[in-house]
Design a protein around this motif. Structure first.
Motif, PDB file in Angstrom:
ATOM      1  N   ASP A  18       0.826  -1.208   0.000  1.00 54.58           N
ATOM      2  CA  ASP A  18       0.000   0.000   0.000  1.00 54.58           C
ATOM      3  C   ASP A  18       0.858   1.254   0.000  1.00 54.58           C
ATOM      4  OD1 ASP A  18      -2.189  -1.632   0.039  1.00 54.58           O
ATOM      5  OD2 ASP A  18      -2.962  -0.983   1.985  1.00 54.58           O
ATOM      6  N   TRP A  19       1.942   1.234   0.771  1.00 55.28           N
ATOM      7  CA  TRP A  19       2.826   2.403   0.855  1.00 55.28           C
ATOM      8  C   TRP A  19       3.414   2.734  -0.514  1.00 55.28           C
ATOM      9  CZ3 TRP A  19       4.209   5.658   4.868  1.00 55.28           C
ATOM     10  CH2 TRP A  19       5.316   6.501   4.641  1.00 55.28           C
ATOM     11  N   LEU A  20       3.960   1.719  -1.178  1.00 55.46           N
ATOM     12  CA  LEU A  20       4.631   1.965  -2.448  1.00 55.46           C
ATOM     13  C   LEU A  20       3.644   2.196  -3.582  1.00 55.46           C
ATOM     14  CD1 LEU A  20       7.608  -0.537  -2.125  1.00 55.46           C
ATOM     15  CD2 LEU A  20       7.629   1.958  -1.831  1.00 55.46           C
ATOM     16  N   ALA A  21       2.382   1.850  -3.374  1.00 54.54           N
ATOM     17  CA  ALA A  21       1.355   2.193  -4.354  1.00 54.54           C
ATOM     18  C   ALA A  21       0.980   3.661  -4.280  1.00 54.54           C
ATOM     19  CB  ALA A  21       0.113   1.326  -4.142  1.00 54.54           C
ATOM     20  N   GLN A  22       1.314   4.295  -3.158  1.00 55.13           N
ATOM     21  CA  GLN A  22       0.903   5.685  -2.937  1.00 55.13           C
ATOM     22  C   GLN A  22       2.062   6.656  -2.803  1.00 55.13           C
ATOM     23  OE1 GLN A  22      -2.238   6.044   0.117  1.00 55.13           O
ATOM     24  NE2 GLN A  22      -2.421   3.816   0.088  1.00 55.13           N
ATOM     25  N   SER A  23       3.288   6.137  -2.711  1.00 60.65           N
ATOM     26  CA  SER A  23       4.423   7.003  -2.425  1.00 60.65           C
ATOM     27  C   SER A  23       5.662   6.494  -3.142  1.00 60.65           C
ATOM     28  CB  SER A  23       4.686   7.034  -0.912  1.00 60.65           C
ATOM     29  OG  SER A  23       5.892   7.707  -0.617  1.00 60.65           O
ATOM     30  N   ASP A  24       6.533   7.427  -3.501  1.00 66.10           N
ATOM     31  CA  ASP A  24       7.826   7.053  -4.059  1.00 66.10           C
ATOM     32  C   ASP A  24       8.901   6.956  -2.986  1.00 66.10           C
ATOM     33  OD1 ASP A  24       7.030   6.802  -6.701  1.00 66.10           O
ATOM     34  OD2 ASP A  24       7.259   8.951  -7.089  1.00 66.10           O
ATOM     35  N   GLU A  25       8.522   7.210  -1.725  1.00 65.61           N
ATOM     36  CA  GLU A  25       9.497   7.102  -0.640  1.00 65.61           C
ATOM     37  C   GLU A  25       9.838   5.631  -0.419  1.00 65.61           C
ATOM     38  OE1 GLU A  25      10.276   8.761   3.871  1.00 65.61           O
ATOM     39  OE2 GLU A  25       8.225   8.633   3.124  1.00 65.61           O
ATOM     40  N   GLY A  26      11.131   5.327  -0.381  1.00 64.93           N
ATOM     41  CA  GLY A  26      11.585   3.954  -0.310  1.00 64.93           C
ATOM     42  C   GLY A  26      11.393   3.306   1.047  1.00 64.93           C
ATOM     43  N   ILE A  27      11.517   1.987   1.051  1.00 61.36           N
ATOM     44  CA  ILE A  27      11.371   1.175   2.258  1.00 61.36           C
ATOM     45  C   ILE A  27      12.539   0.210   2.358  1.00 61.36           C
ATOM     46  CG2 ILE A  27      10.067  -0.755   3.265  1.00 61.36           C
ATOM     47  CD1 ILE A  27       7.512   0.569   2.408  1.00 61.36           C
ATOM     48  N   VAL A  28      13.130   0.146   3.538  1.00 60.09           N
ATOM     49  CA  VAL A  28      14.024  -0.956   3.896  1.00 60.09           C
ATOM     50  C   VAL A  28      13.179  -1.929   4.709  1.00 60.09           C
ATOM     51  CG1 VAL A  28      16.077  -1.680   5.148  1.00 60.09           C
ATOM     52  CG2 VAL A  28      16.076   0.480   3.895  1.00 60.09           C
ATOM     53  N   ASN A  29      13.040  -3.123   4.219  1.00 60.83           N
ATOM     54  CA  ASN A  29      12.124  -4.115   4.771  1.00 60.83           C
ATOM     55  C   ASN A  29      12.943  -5.252   5.384  1.00 60.83           C
ATOM     56  OD1 ASN A  29      10.194  -6.069   5.274  1.00 60.83           O
ATOM     57  ND2 ASN A  29       9.407  -6.135   3.181  1.00 60.83           N
ATOM     58  N   VAL A  30      12.901  -5.377   6.702  1.00 57.13           N
ATOM     59  CA  VAL A  30      13.661  -6.404   7.407  1.00 57.13           C
ATOM     60  C   VAL A  30      12.701  -7.467   7.922  1.00 57.13           C
ATOM     61  CG1 VAL A  30      15.207  -6.900   9.332  1.00 57.13           C
ATOM     62  CG2 VAL A  30      15.414  -4.739   8.084  1.00 57.13           C
ATOM     63  N   ASP A  31      12.905  -8.704   7.514  1.00 60.05           N
ATOM     64  CA  ASP A  31      12.039  -9.797   7.932  1.00 60.05           C
ATOM     65  C   ASP A  31      12.887 -11.061   8.066  1.00 60.05           C
ATOM     66  OD1 ASP A  31      10.018 -12.040   7.768  1.00 60.05           O
ATOM     67  OD2 ASP A  31       8.658 -10.328   7.607  1.00 60.05           O
ATOM     68  N   LYS A  32      12.627 -11.818   9.101  1.00 59.41           N
ATOM     69  CA  LYS A  32      13.372 -13.058   9.348  1.00 59.41           C
ATOM     70  C   LYS A  32      12.935 -14.177   8.430  1.00 59.41           C
ATOM     71  CE  LYS A  32      14.731 -16.026  13.244  1.00 59.41           C
ATOM     72  NZ  LYS A  32      14.507 -16.313  14.696  1.00 59.41           N
ATOM     73  N   LEU A  33      11.741 -14.055   7.840  1.00 55.98           N
ATOM     74  CA  LEU A  33      11.150 -15.086   6.990  1.00 55.98           C
ATOM     75  C   LEU A  33      10.956 -16.392   7.763  1.00 55.98           C
ATOM     76  CD1 LEU A  33      12.850 -14.542   3.509  1.00 55.98           C
ATOM     77  CD2 LEU A  33      10.654 -13.681   4.333  1.00 55.98           C
ATOM     78  N   THR A  34      10.272 -16.278   8.891  1.00 58.79           N
ATOM     79  CA  THR A  34       9.809 -17.471   9.571  1.00 58.79           C
ATOM     80  C   THR A  34       8.657 -18.060   8.774  1.00 58.79           C
ATOM     81  OG1 THR A  34       8.291 -16.168  10.939  1.00 58.79           O
ATOM     82  CG2 THR A  34      10.509 -16.574  11.818  1.00 58.79           C
ATOM     83  N   TYR A  35       7.945 -19.036   9.323  1.00 58.74           N
ATOM     84  CA  TYR A  35       6.910 -19.730   8.561  1.00 58.74           C
ATOM     85  C   TYR A  35       5.874 -18.778   7.966  1.00 58.74           C
ATOM     86  CZ  TYR A  35       3.552 -18.966  12.302  1.00 58.74           C
ATOM     87  OH  TYR A  35       2.705 -18.369  13.207  1.00 58.74           O
ATOM     88  N   ALA A  36       5.565 -17.668   8.655  1.00 59.08           N
ATOM     89  CA  ALA A  36       4.501 -16.764   8.197  1.00 59.08           C
ATOM     90  C   ALA A  36       5.017 -15.623   7.324  1.00 59.08           C
ATOM     91  CB  ALA A  36       3.746 -16.190   9.399  1.00 59.08           C
ATOM     92  N   GLY A  37       6.323 -15.499   7.189  1.00 61.52           N
ATOM     93  CA  GLY A  37       6.894 -14.488   6.314  1.00 61.52           C
ATOM     94  C   GLY A  37       7.089 -15.059   4.915  1.00 61.52           C
ATOM     95  N   ASN A  38       6.637 -14.361   3.914  1.00 60.49           N
ATOM     96  CA  ASN A  38       6.611 -14.935   2.575  1.00 60.49           C
ATOM     97  C   ASN A  38       6.940 -13.867   1.546  1.00 60.49           C
ATOM     98  OD1 ASN A  38       6.029 -16.268   0.185  1.00 60.49           O
ATOM     99  ND2 ASN A  38       4.100 -17.133   0.903  1.00 60.49           N
ATOM    100  N   LEU A  39       8.061 -14.021   0.867  1.00 60.02           N
ATOM    101  CA  LEU A  39       8.441 -13.044  -0.147  1.00 60.02           C
ATOM    102  C   LEU A  39       7.510 -13.063  -1.360  1.00 60.02           C
ATOM    103  CD1 LEU A  39      12.350 -13.104  -0.180  1.00 60.02           C
ATOM    104  CD2 LEU A  39      10.821 -11.295   0.624  1.00 60.02           C
ATOM    105  N   ASP A  40       6.756 -14.142  -1.529  1.00 58.21           N
ATOM    106  CA  ASP A  40       5.788 -14.160  -2.628  1.00 58.21           C
ATOM    107  C   ASP A  40       4.726 -13.076  -2.440  1.00 58.21           C
ATOM    108  OD1 ASP A  40       7.039 -16.190  -3.940  1.00 58.21           O
ATOM    109  OD2 ASP A  40       5.709 -17.774  -3.212  1.00 58.21           O
ATOM    110  N   ASN A  41       4.480 -12.670  -1.189  1.00 52.03           N
ATOM    111  CA  ASN A  41       3.542 -11.567  -0.949  1.00 52.03           C
ATOM    112  C   ASN A  41       4.002 -10.296  -1.650  1.00 52.03           C
ATOM    113  OD1 ASN A  41       2.770 -13.535   0.874  1.00 52.03           O
ATOM    114  ND2 ASN A  41       2.630 -12.177   2.637  1.00 52.03           N
ATOM    115  N   LEU A  42       5.312 -10.179  -1.845  1.00 49.47           N
ATOM    116  CA  LEU A  42       5.912  -8.959  -2.387  1.00 49.47           C
ATOM    117  C   LEU A  42       6.432  -9.162  -3.810  1.00 49.47           C
ATOM    118  CD1 LEU A  42       7.909  -8.101   0.861  1.00 49.47           C
ATOM    119  CD2 LEU A  42       5.758  -7.049   0.118  1.00 49.47           C
ATOM    120  N   ALA A  43       5.944 -10.196  -4.475  1.00 48.24           N
ATOM    121  CA  ALA A  43       6.453 -10.532  -5.809  1.00 48.24           C
ATOM    122  C   ALA A  43       6.296  -9.373  -6.785  1.00 48.24           C
ATOM    123  CB  ALA A  43       5.742 -11.775  -6.345  1.00 48.24           C
ATOM    124  N   SER A  44       5.253  -8.573  -6.618  1.00 42.77           N
ATOM    125  CA  SER A  44       5.022  -7.462  -7.547  1.00 42.77           C
ATOM    126  C   SER A  44       6.076  -6.372  -7.412  1.00 42.77           C
ATOM    127  CB  SER A  44       3.634  -6.858  -7.314  1.00 42.77           C
ATOM    128  OG  SER A  44       3.537  -6.302  -6.013  1.00 42.77           O
TER     129      SER A  44
END
Length: 355
Positions: A18-44
């Motif tokens: 939602d943030w990047l759909a509305q803003s050009d301000e960048g994001i540093v996204n830190v995630d451990k990718l445990t069972y519920a973390g999924n990079l496919d959510n961010l495939a776009s």
């Protein structure tokens, strides 16, 4: 740019998208990718230079501080957490490690980074901590909804660990002056939610022809908040929230769990009918979990009054969007239902005989 923890999880990934759909301000996204973390959510976002993903653990304070000093964000938005009550009952240690120790490590890194800022960078910095209404405990049928001054009374290892993290955030504001803002949200639902929570679990089981397990009598009441509405509230809290303040974020949608499940079945009967009658025939009542809170209700009038936020979606509109999303993303559901997830389902429900 802003610094987001847990941005590959359910609410975090919705916030990043939602943030990047509305803003050009960048994001540093830190995630451990445990069972519920999924990079496919961010495939776009693959190839999008505004999104920098870093696989990392929020318990690693040194790594966090190095990332903050490298990228110099103007804010931290802290979603990263273990969040499932049933999992906290079976294994509370991970909840203490992530939700308490991890938040402490992040606060320490944030404080060290913030202390090195000057001028407008220092005064404009914010640490937004995402929490839950479950820290307030349970309500009776006729009790007033939770407000920001409701006494904490957590009843599960999960809610106790989130309560502890809330207290740490408060202490870092009052002791060190770190400009923190806390939001306590009600039950979220919507796209990308891992299928251990009620709505996606019922969706997955319904379509697979499996029982729809309902704890106890299904009379537990929750306030349901569509995830994009929650993301909008977090953006407002970051933009205009007063340091040191807490804002409750709710959907003004109190519903019994059994009524949520029946609503899901009704929609599926309309949009994905099956031979043999209604999906509601799959509803199965199972013994309740220990310490199950009976009712949550959130008074979200403060955030509306002070920040001008209120939810856009009703439960009726939000749940239809959610059902359609899961119908359109069956490959995603199948992918996340790994062997580890299936083992968890077996562990949690094996000893609960349905009726």
């Amino acid at each position: 740019m802003i610094f987001v923890t847990g941005g590959a999880g359910f609410i975090g990934s919705n916030f990043v998208l939602d943030w990047l759909a509305q803003s050009d301000e960048g994001i540093v996204n830190v995630d451990k990718l445990t069972y519920a973390g999924n990079l496919d959510n961010l495939a776009s976002l693959r190839g999008d230079q505004r999104h920098r993903f870093v696989r990392g653990d929020i318990c690693d304070g040194g790594a966090l501080l190095a990332l903050l000093e490298q990228h110099r964000p103007r804010a931290i938005v802290h979603f990263a957490a273990e969040s499932h009550v049933d999992r906290s009952i079976h294994g509370p240690a991970e909840f203490i490690a992530t939700n308490v120790n991890g938040t402490f490590a992040l606060l320490e890194a944030a404080r060290a980074y913030w202390n090195g800022l000057t001028g407008e960078e220092e005064s404009g910095f914010r640490f937004v901590h995402i929490s839950t209404d479950e820290v307030y405990g349970t309500l009776g049928d006729n009790d007033a909804p939770f407000t920001e001054t409701t006494a904490y009374a957590p009843n599960s290892p999960y809610s106790a660990s989130k309560a502890a993290s809330d207290h740490l955030v408060r202490a870092y504001f009052h002791t060190y002056g770190l400009p923190t803002v806390t939001t306590n949200c009600s039950n979220n639902y919507g796209p990308w939610q891992f299928p251990e929570k009620l709505i996606p679990l019922v969706m997955a089981n319904a379509l697979a022809g499996k029982p729809l397990p309902i704890y106890g009598d299904g009379g537990q009441i929750r306030d349901w908040l569509y995830v994009s509405d929650h993301c909008a509230a977090v953006r407002r809290a970051l933009e205009a929230g007063r340091p040191g303040q807490v804002y409750n974020v709710g959907g003004w949608n109190e519903m019994k769990n059994i009524d949520v499940v029946r609503a899901l079945c009704d929609i599926l009967d309309q949009v994905a009918p099956k031979a043999g009658g209604s999906y509601a025939k799959q509803i199965t009542f199972v013994p309740d979990r220990p310490g199950h809170d009976r009712r949550y209700a959130v008074d979200a009038s403060k955030i509306e009054r002070e920040l001008g936020w209120k939810p856009i979606e009703t439960f009726e509109t939000g749940i239809r969007k959610t059902v359609q999303w899961y119908l359109d993303h069956q490959d995603w559901v199948a992918d996340v239902q790994s062997g580890a997830y299936l083992s968890w389902v077996e562990q949690n429900y094996a000893n609960r005989e349905g009726n």
